[in-house]
Design an enzyme around this catalytic site. Structure first.
Site, PDB file in Angstrom:
ATOM      1  N   THR A 162       0.827  -1.207   0.000  1.00 56.68           N
ATOM      2  CA  THR A 162       0.000   0.000   0.000  1.00 56.68           C
ATOM      3  C   THR A 162       0.860   1.254   0.000  1.00 56.68           C
ATOM      4  OG1 THR A 162      -1.779  -1.146   1.164  1.00 56.68           O
ATOM      5  CG2 THR A 162      -1.788   1.256   1.279  1.00 56.68           C
ATOM      6  N   SER A 186       1.932  -7.540  -0.199  1.00 54.36           N
ATOM      7  CA  SER A 186       2.700  -8.465   0.649  1.00 54.36           C
ATOM      8  C   SER A 186       2.229  -9.908   0.512  1.00 54.36           C
ATOM      9  CB  SER A 186       2.613  -8.026   2.111  1.00 54.36           C
ATOM     10  OG  SER A 186       1.259  -8.002   2.554  1.00 54.36           O
ATOM     11  N   THR A 205       0.968  -4.286   4.407  1.00 51.06           N
ATOM     12  CA  THR A 205       0.691  -4.576   5.825  1.00 51.06           C
ATOM     13  C   THR A 205      -0.075  -5.873   6.036  1.00 51.06           C
ATOM     14  OG1 THR A 205      -1.344  -3.258   5.753  1.00 51.06           O
ATOM     15  CG2 THR A 205       0.679  -2.125   6.419  1.00 51.06           C
ATOM     16  N   ASP A 206      -0.686  -6.448   4.993  1.00 46.94           N
ATOM     17  CA  ASP A 206      -1.511  -7.642   5.179  1.00 46.94           C
ATOM     18  C   ASP A 206      -0.731  -8.786   5.817  1.00 46.94           C
ATOM     19  OD1 ASP A 206      -3.714  -6.383   4.222  1.00 46.94           O
ATOM     20  OD2 ASP A 206      -3.753  -7.383   2.269  1.00 46.94           O
TER      21      ASP A 206
END
Length: 464
Positions: A72, A120, A151-152
């Site tokens: 992101t 990710s 961030t996932d």
């Protein structure tokens, strides 16, 4: 006559010696070739890490490299809508472009290396193998590294790096919850502050840390707790290790690993340069819930899983159907299991044979540790040892060269709770196959299993 016989015997002896020499030479050559083949170096990837510029070499500021993987942070709003935080394309902008958008950094000289550019969750374990080696290669030149990811699965990528990067220099993982070009984006501040943390040197010997929203977490313990909020990353029970403000980086808690700085015990057992990426096995996660079936475990085994982490209820409990499937997987296939809890925090104890307690690791962290463990060993006791030492990270303070103070004590053996049903019984265990090391499992226990006795107070341990 005697002379003739003597000559014949001499010829036979000479022929025998020559034949023996030829055979020995052939064996020696074959053995040498085998040794050479056995000693052939493992093919390792190479990376075009940028060299330090002359200006950076003469600058008094630390040199920090940003190893970019996308996410992101590098995302672009779709259809030009700068007000939408959810409609965007991850991994669009290059790190060179992002750094160009930032003000000149006040505390570090910054370079970048574009490892990849996607979300990710799109990275394979074999690509994480390459990423870890790329970070180590970069740290041969630079004073610290920032790794940008989505961030996932950031916590999993960060823990993989924590377990495998060999350099003691700072590694700071960061990202963003909002894409780079929308209003209110957190990307520029996170990138700038992560560079500041890496350049400060304050997390040297900490392993990998995660920094978003000005808060610094240990990679082993951090988890994503909210799908949208910018303060999503938290460390349950223990809390953050520090934070970064405009003028300073503050560290108030050190990971247990940092206390072993400068010793052989600091390094993890998982040196990726000693294995091929194809040796990284399949490891899955099975989630327990009310009357959970055993189909997930059976399916994972059928797909070739060598290890399975169970995210159990409460203190790691699993249903009787899952327990029966686990028993069969161990008995018939030698699969390794690690027990964790779905509650979000809490320590697991006990385990035997091919069932290992995951300490307080969450399921996704335990999976990374089990995956790497199985890449380096198939022995249950060895892997259990890694989980109880490097994976557990108890605090131990060296008072002097002969004395160490441990902050925890050995717990009595405990068995993992299994939610049993009145009509279901767990099948008896078959003898362990000779080819599979200690593939046995502790008998099932109900949720009402008596709690283990309270541990004794810590004691001062003296070593000769």
């Amino acid at each position: 006559m005697t002379q003739t016989v003597g000559k014949m015997i001499g010829k036979k002896v000479l022929i025998s010696i020559l034949a023996f020499a030829l055979v020995a030479g052939a064996i020696g050559t074959f053995t040498w070739r085998n040794l050479v083949n056995a000693a052939e170096p493992i093919p390792l990837p190479t990376f075009d890490i940028p060299a330090l510029s002359e200006a950076h070499q003469t600058s008094p500021l630390p040199n920090v490299i940003v190893v970019a993987t996308g996410g992101t942070l590098a995302g672009a709003a779709r259809n030009g809508d700068k007000t939408s935080f959810q409609s965007y394309s991850a991994g669009t902008y290059t790190m060179e472009k992002l750094l160009g958008d930032l003000p000149l950094h006040k505390t570090a000289d910054v370079s970048s290396y574009q490892f990849g550019n996607k979300g990710s969750g799109g990275y394979t374990i074999q690509e994480l193998y390459d990423l870890s080696l790329a970070v180590d290669a970069a740290l041969e030149l630079y004073d610290g590294a920032v790794v940008t990811t989505g961030t996932d699965t950031m916590e999993e990528i960060a823990y993989f790096l924590d377990l495998t990067v060999r350099s003691e220099k700072p590694v700071v993982v960061t990202g963003a919850m909002r894409p780079w070009d929308v209003i209110g984006t957190d990307g520029p501040a996170n990138l700038y502050q992560a560079i500041k943390v890496a350049g400060s040197g304050k997390t040297k010997w900490f392993g990998t840390v995660v920094m978003l929203n000005d808060v610094i977490h240990a990679a082993r313990e951090v988890t994503k707790s909210n799908s949208h909020r910018m303060d999503t990353f938290e460390t349950p029970m223990f809390g953050a290790i520090g934070y970064v403000d405009d003028p300073a980086v503050r560290i108030y808690r050190a990971p247990a690993r940092a206390l072993k700085a400068g010793t052989p015990e600091w390094a993890s057992p998982f040196d990726l340069k000693t294995i091929e990426k194809t040796s990284l096995p399949i490891v899955e996660i099975a989630y327990n819930y009310q009357e959970a079936g055993g189909g997930a475990i059976r399916g994972f085994v059928e797909d070739g899983a060598k290890g399975i982490v169970t995210a159990g209820t409460g203190a790691g409990g699993i249903s009787s159907k899952m327990s029966a499937a686990r028993t069969a997987a161990i008995r018939d296939h030698g699969v390794m299991f690690v027990t964790t809890t779905r509650t979000g925090s809490g320590t697991m104890y006990g385990g035997s044979g091919n069932t290992i307690a995951g300490d307080n690791l969450n399921a996704q962290h335990a999976r990374m540790l089990l995956l790497l463990s199985l890449a380096f060993s198939s022995d249950a006791n060895t892997i259990r040892g890694w989980f109880s030492t490097f994976g557990t990270q108890d605090v131990e303070i060296s008072v002097d060269e002969n004395t160490a103070l441990t902050a925890s004590v050995d717990e009595p053996e405990a068995t993992e709770p299994v939610v049993t049903e009145p009509v279901a019984t767990e099948p008896a265990l078959e003898p362990t196959p000779a080819t599979t090391p200690e593939v046995t499992e502790a008998p099932a226990a109900t949720e009402e299993t008596e709690a283990p006795a309270a541990p004794e107070a810590p004691e001062l341990v003296s070593t000769p």
